[in-house]
Design an enzyme around this catalytic site. Structure first.
Site, PDB file in Angstrom:
ATOM      1  N   HIS A  45       4.649  76.390 -35.581  1.00  0.00           N
ATOM      2  CA  HIS A  45       5.226  75.220 -36.283  1.00  0.00           C
ATOM      3  C   HIS A  45       6.413  75.508 -37.305  1.00  0.00           C
ATOM      4  O   HIS A  45       6.413  76.084 -38.366  1.00  0.00           O
ATOM      5  CB  HIS A  45       4.000  74.224 -36.883  1.00  0.00           C
ATOM      6  CG  HIS A  45       4.685  72.955 -37.501  1.00  0.00           C
ATOM      7  ND1 HIS A  45       4.623  71.907 -36.603  1.00  0.00           N
ATOM      8  CD2 HIS A  45       5.000  72.692 -38.826  1.00  0.00           C
ATOM      9  CE1 HIS A  45       5.237  71.003 -37.476  1.00  0.00           C
ATOM     10  NE2 HIS A  45       5.429  71.404 -38.778  1.00  0.00           N
ATOM     11  N   HIS A  99      12.686  71.707 -31.628  1.00  0.00           N
ATOM     12  CA  HIS A  99      12.410  71.626 -30.194  1.00  0.00           C
ATOM     13  C   HIS A  99      13.861  71.765 -29.773  1.00  0.00           C
ATOM     14  O   HIS A  99      14.867  71.280 -30.340  1.00  0.00           O
ATOM     15  CB  HIS A  99      11.759  70.539 -29.821  1.00  0.00           C
ATOM     16  CG  HIS A  99      12.105  69.335 -30.315  1.00  0.00           C
ATOM     17  ND1 HIS A  99      11.867  69.025 -31.593  1.00  0.00           N
ATOM     18  CD2 HIS A  99      13.056  68.357 -29.762  1.00  0.00           C
ATOM     19  CE1 HIS A  99      12.472  67.772 -31.888  1.00  0.00           C
ATOM     20  NE2 HIS A  99      13.105  67.318 -30.869  1.00  0.00           N
TER      21      HIS A  99
END
Ligand code: 5GP
Ligand code: ZN
Length: 113
Positions: A45, A99
């Protein structure tokens, strides 16, 4: 942590996985903006591109290699594709786990809106 992409990496929610290795995970976008719309993410993350650090260098170096492999596997490497990463409000980021959008399957206009 309440991160939808982390939940996908962990296999907690159904995901259309396209590619994965020990560092990188890729799946189809739920709201595709092109015939092929794949999100390529680090398994760990990281909220935004503002948050990357030297310790993320290894995983981030794997992203273009994953993209190359996916493009070849999906058969759009020669026709071409686009990679986009949105950061924060002006970039239009809505999911706060870094992303890279991989878009292909049609001719894409430039500049973006
Ligand atoms: P951003 O706007 O942050 O650059 O991109 C987030 C992307 O994640 C959007 O293209 C959106 O459609 C996609 N997305 C959001 N929620 C989900 C989900 O639950 N599943 C999948 N596969 N994609 C999602
Ligand atoms: Zn996450």
């Amino acid at each position: 942590m309440d991160c939808i992409f982390c939940k996908m990496v962990e296999g907690e929610i159904p995901t259309n996985v396209v590619y994965e290795n020990d560092k990188v995970f890729a799946f189809r976008d739920i709201n595709p903006q092109a015939p092929q719309h794949i999100l390529v993410i680090p398994r760990n993350h990281i909220p935004t591109l503002n948050d990357i650090s030297d310790s993320d260098a290894d995983v981030l170096a794997e992203i273009p290699l994953a993209i190359k492999a996916i493009a070849k596997e999906q058969g759009f490497d020669e026709a071409g594709f686009r990679v986009v990463a949105n950061c924060n409000a002006d970039g239009g980021q809505t999911v706060f786990h870094v992303h890279f959008h991989l878009l292909a399957g049609r001719s894409l206009s430039w500049p973006p809106g």
